[in-house]
Design a protein around this motif. Structure first.
Motif, PDB file in Angstrom:
ATOM      1  N   UNK A  44      -4.565   2.764  -8.595  1.00  0.00           N
ATOM      2  CA  UNK A  44      -4.613   4.016  -7.838  1.00  0.00           C
ATOM      3  C   UNK A  44      -6.050   4.529  -7.787  1.00  0.00           C
ATOM      4  N   UNK A  45      -6.769   4.324  -6.673  1.00  0.00           N
ATOM      5  CA  UNK A  45      -8.059   4.991  -6.495  1.00  0.00           C
ATOM      6  C   UNK A  45      -7.815   6.485  -6.253  1.00  0.00           C
ATOM      7  N   UNK A  67       0.945   8.215  -5.356  1.00  0.00           N
ATOM      8  CA  UNK A  67       0.151   8.755  -4.253  1.00  0.00           C
ATOM      9  C   UNK A  67       0.323  10.267  -4.274  1.00  0.00           C
ATOM     10  N   UNK A  68      -0.769  10.995  -3.968  1.00  0.00           N
ATOM     11  CA  UNK A  68      -0.681  12.449  -4.080  1.00  0.00           C
ATOM     12  C   UNK A  68      -1.838  13.117  -3.354  1.00  0.00           C
ATOM     13  N   UNK A 127       0.853  -1.184   0.000  1.00  0.00           N
ATOM     14  CA  UNK A 127       0.000   0.000   0.000  1.00  0.00           C
ATOM     15  C   UNK A 127       0.892   1.239   0.000  1.00  0.00           C
ATOM     16  N   UNK A 128       0.756   2.063  -1.018  1.00  0.00           N
ATOM     17  CA  UNK A 128       1.579   3.260  -1.170  1.00  0.00           C
ATOM     18  C   UNK A 128       0.816   4.440  -0.575  1.00  0.00           C
ATOM     19  N   UNK A 129       1.016   4.650   0.712  1.00  0.00           N
ATOM     20  CA  UNK A 129       0.206   5.603   1.455  1.00  0.00           C
ATOM     21  C   UNK A 129       0.859   6.972   1.529  1.00  0.00           C
ATOM     22  N   UNK A 130       0.017   7.975   1.762  1.00  0.00           N
ATOM     23  CA  UNK A 130       0.505   9.320   2.042  1.00  0.00           C
ATOM     24  C   UNK A 130       0.852   9.424   3.515  1.00  0.00           C
ATOM     25  N   UNK A 163      -4.159   7.276  -3.411  1.00  0.00           N
ATOM     26  CA  UNK A 163      -3.177   6.372  -2.795  1.00  0.00           C
ATOM     27  C   UNK A 163      -3.203   5.049  -3.552  1.00  0.00           C
ATOM     28  N   UNK A 164      -2.029   4.564  -3.933  1.00  0.00           N
ATOM     29  CA  UNK A 164      -1.972   3.385  -4.783  1.00  0.00           C
ATOM     30  C   UNK A 164      -1.611   2.110  -4.051  1.00  0.00           C
TER      31      UNK A 164
END
Length: 217
Positions: free
Chosen positions: A163-164, A136-137, A48-51, A149-150
């Protein structure tokens, strides 16, 4: 006496050889220097590519000058925020293998309250970064914000990124209205690793992906 001179000649030859080797050694390029900052990690089934709400002091910082020198200008257009000045902060996280030649390197970039995470794709054979993917952005202004977040998965077969993304907007559709209308839009981006790059894959049923990978915002 002859043996003494022989030892001196041998020592001088070794010193000259060592000096020649050091003199011929090439300094690492900016891309190689940046790549070396990322620590390798084991690939999990799904990442999980989180912010992050704040900058993390445990992650090494990337000097803006080094980043701009390490990344080819052709990749700038792939950035949501084009870091063409020194008014940003960046940090490295980790790197994982995508195939026998390429690694994905995750970095953070901050500009005021804007946050970004990019995957930098590094080719070991050319010693250069060959791709850049926003994963992620969080950015925008008073009239609206965009957040995504991807997830990175299927690393053992065909690496895939989903990426939602959610877009929040305030619109004055009726000039006589007392309050603007709030509009929230959700959609999904899907990318797969093919022939040394991440390519966009059309999604037939976005609702299915939204259920599996819901937006956390």
């Amino acid at each position: 006496m002859l043996m003494k001179y022989t030892h001196c000649i041998t020592l001088a030859a070794l010193l000259l050889t060592l000096f020649a080797c050091r003199s011929g050694a090439k300094e690492p390029t900016a891309a190689q220097e940046l790549y070396a900052m990322f620590e390798s990690r084991e690939a999990a089934d799904t990442i999980h590519l989180t912010l992050d709400s704040v900058e993390n002091g445990s992650y090494p910082k990337i000097a803006p000058k080094l980043f701009l020198e390490a990344i080819d200008s052709s990749l700038y257009e792939k950035m949501i925020y084009m870091a063409d000045t020194f008014d940003f902060r960046a940090q490295v996280e980790w790197k994982i293998a995508l195939d026998q030649d390429h690694d994905a390197c995750l970095m953070r970039l901050f500009e005021n309250w804007w946050q970004f995470k990019y995957l930098l794709v590094y080719s070991r054979s050319t010693s250069n970064f060959v791709d850049l993917v926003p994963v992620a952005y969080l950015f925008g202004g008073d009239g609206g914000q965009v957040v995504g977040e991807g997830w990175l998965y299927d690393l053992e077969t065909r690496p895939t990124i989903v990426i939602p993304q959610q877009e929040h907007q305030l619109r004055w559709l009726d000039f006589d209205a007392e309050e603007p209308e709030i509009i929230n839009t959700r959609y999904i981006s899907l990318l797969q690793w093919v022939d040394g790059e991440f390519g966009v894959v059309p999604i037939q049923d976005t609702s299915q992906y939204i259920q599996i990978y819901p937006s956390v915002w």
